[in-house]
Design an enzyme around this catalytic site. Structure first.
Site, PDB file in Angstrom:
ATOM      1  N   SER A  26       0.869  -1.175   0.000  1.00  0.00           N
ATOM      2  CA  SER A  26       0.000   0.000   0.000  1.00  0.00           C
ATOM      3  C   SER A  26       0.902   1.219   0.000  1.00  0.00           C
ATOM      4  O   SER A  26       2.086   1.129   0.354  1.00  0.00           O
ATOM      5  CB  SER A  26      -0.874  -0.013   1.264  1.00  0.00           C
ATOM      6  OG  SER A  26      -1.488   1.234   1.492  1.00  0.00           O
TER       7      SER A  26
ATOM      8  N   TYR B 282      -2.613  -0.560  10.342  1.00  0.00           N
ATOM      9  CA  TYR B 282      -2.448  -0.925   8.938  1.00  0.00           C
ATOM     10  C   TYR B 282      -1.091  -0.454   8.410  1.00  0.00           C
ATOM     11  O   TYR B 282      -0.375  -1.203   7.728  1.00  0.00           O
ATOM     12  CB  TYR B 282      -3.590  -0.297   8.147  1.00  0.00           C
ATOM     13  CG  TYR B 282      -3.636  -0.619   6.680  1.00  0.00           C
ATOM     14  CD1 TYR B 282      -4.133  -1.837   6.223  1.00  0.00           C
ATOM     15  CD2 TYR B 282      -3.231   0.313   5.724  1.00  0.00           C
ATOM     16  CE1 TYR B 282      -4.208  -2.123   4.867  1.00  0.00           C
ATOM     17  CE2 TYR B 282      -3.307   0.042   4.367  1.00  0.00           C
ATOM     18  CZ  TYR B 282      -3.793  -1.175   3.946  1.00  0.00           C
ATOM     19  OH  TYR B 282      -3.865  -1.451   2.599  1.00  0.00           O
TER      20      TYR B 282
END
Length: 265
Positions: A151, A164
């Site tokens: 990501s 995350y």
């Protein structure tokens, strides 16, 4: 990809489903893994058994063989067994796509121990479990490719996504370590880093404007250089197909960005 076999976790829908279909379209047979389960504190529902069955139907429509297994990437033994069964049925393993992940949006003081743990367990430990479940089979095949879906949060300090962001940063670290350790076996290990992708997981972003409103200086962190707020799932799958194929045979330890310039800001 003709003659190759690929494993994809989190294949019930979204990016995982698209990766499986694209790899099948390029000639690979696939092992698709997901788990019908619910998590605490997430703003979206998880894929279910019907979703995974639909992925299998779409792969079959591409003319590829497909093995379906329900396994939780947090459970190393169950995942390893699922992979071994899939390899026994399809004959080999050449590509591992560690895609399964969950995401939650919270200010730092809203992150409960339960939310922290389930995100780390899925997005970091789950990637490690996926790698280790596949490595012996890749060695037996004479080499292969491991692709970890990261990501932009793996490469920058994305606010309001602390667990995350921590997990995805960790994925880069273990991918780089494994790229060095597995190179002697002709196994390549790379990461792919998309900006926001339109999938069910974007349900996690419902409160983003509200949280940015508490500190507008953080807003530009989420902006892309190119004039788009999202990248498409198929764009990410194109990167996966490249890294899975022999066209990237000398590419390892790379952080491949499909981020519309987000991390270049």
């Amino acid at each position: 990809m003709a003659g190759k076999v690929a494993l994809i976790t989190g294949a019930g829908r979204g990016q995982g489903r698209n990766h499986a279909v694209r790899l099948a379209r390029e000639g690979a047979d696939v092992i698709v893994v997901d788990v019908p389960d619910e998590y605490l504190g997430l703003d979206y529902s998880m894929a279910n058994a019907d979703d995974l069955a639909e992925t299998a139907r779409l792969v079959d429509a591409e003319g590829a063989r497909v093995v379906v297994r329900h396994a939780d990437v947090r459970d190393a033994a169950a995942l390893s067994a699922a992979v071994t069964e899939g390899v026994a049925e399809l004959g080999r393993l050449d590509v591992v796509v560690a895609n399964a992940a969950v995401c939650a949006l919270h200010a730092w003081d809203e992150v409960t121990p339960e939310v922290w743990q389930q995100i780390i367990d899925t997005d970091l430990t789950g990637v490690w479990n996926t790698m280790t479940a596949g490595v012996r089979h890749l060695i037996a095949a004479g080499g292969g490719s491991i692709i970890c879906i990261g990501s932009t949060s793996a490469l920058k300090g994305t606010p309001f996504f602390a667990p995350y962001t921590a997990a995805k940063h960790g994925v880069v670290g273990i991918a780089k370590a494994m790229a060095n350790e597995l190179g002697r076996h002709s196994i390549r290990v790379n990461t792919v880093h998309p900006a926001g992708v339109k999938t069910a997981l974007t349900g996690a972003l419902k409160r983003l404007d509200e949280l940015i409103g508490t500190d507008p200086n953080l807003g530009p962190i989420f902006m892309n250089a190119l004039p788009t707020s999202w990248v498409e799932v198929d764009d990410v799958s194109s990167a996966v197909v490249y890294l899975a194929s022999d066209e990237s045979r000398f590419v390892t330890g790379v952080e491949l960005k499909v981020d519309a310039g987000n991390t270049n800001r």
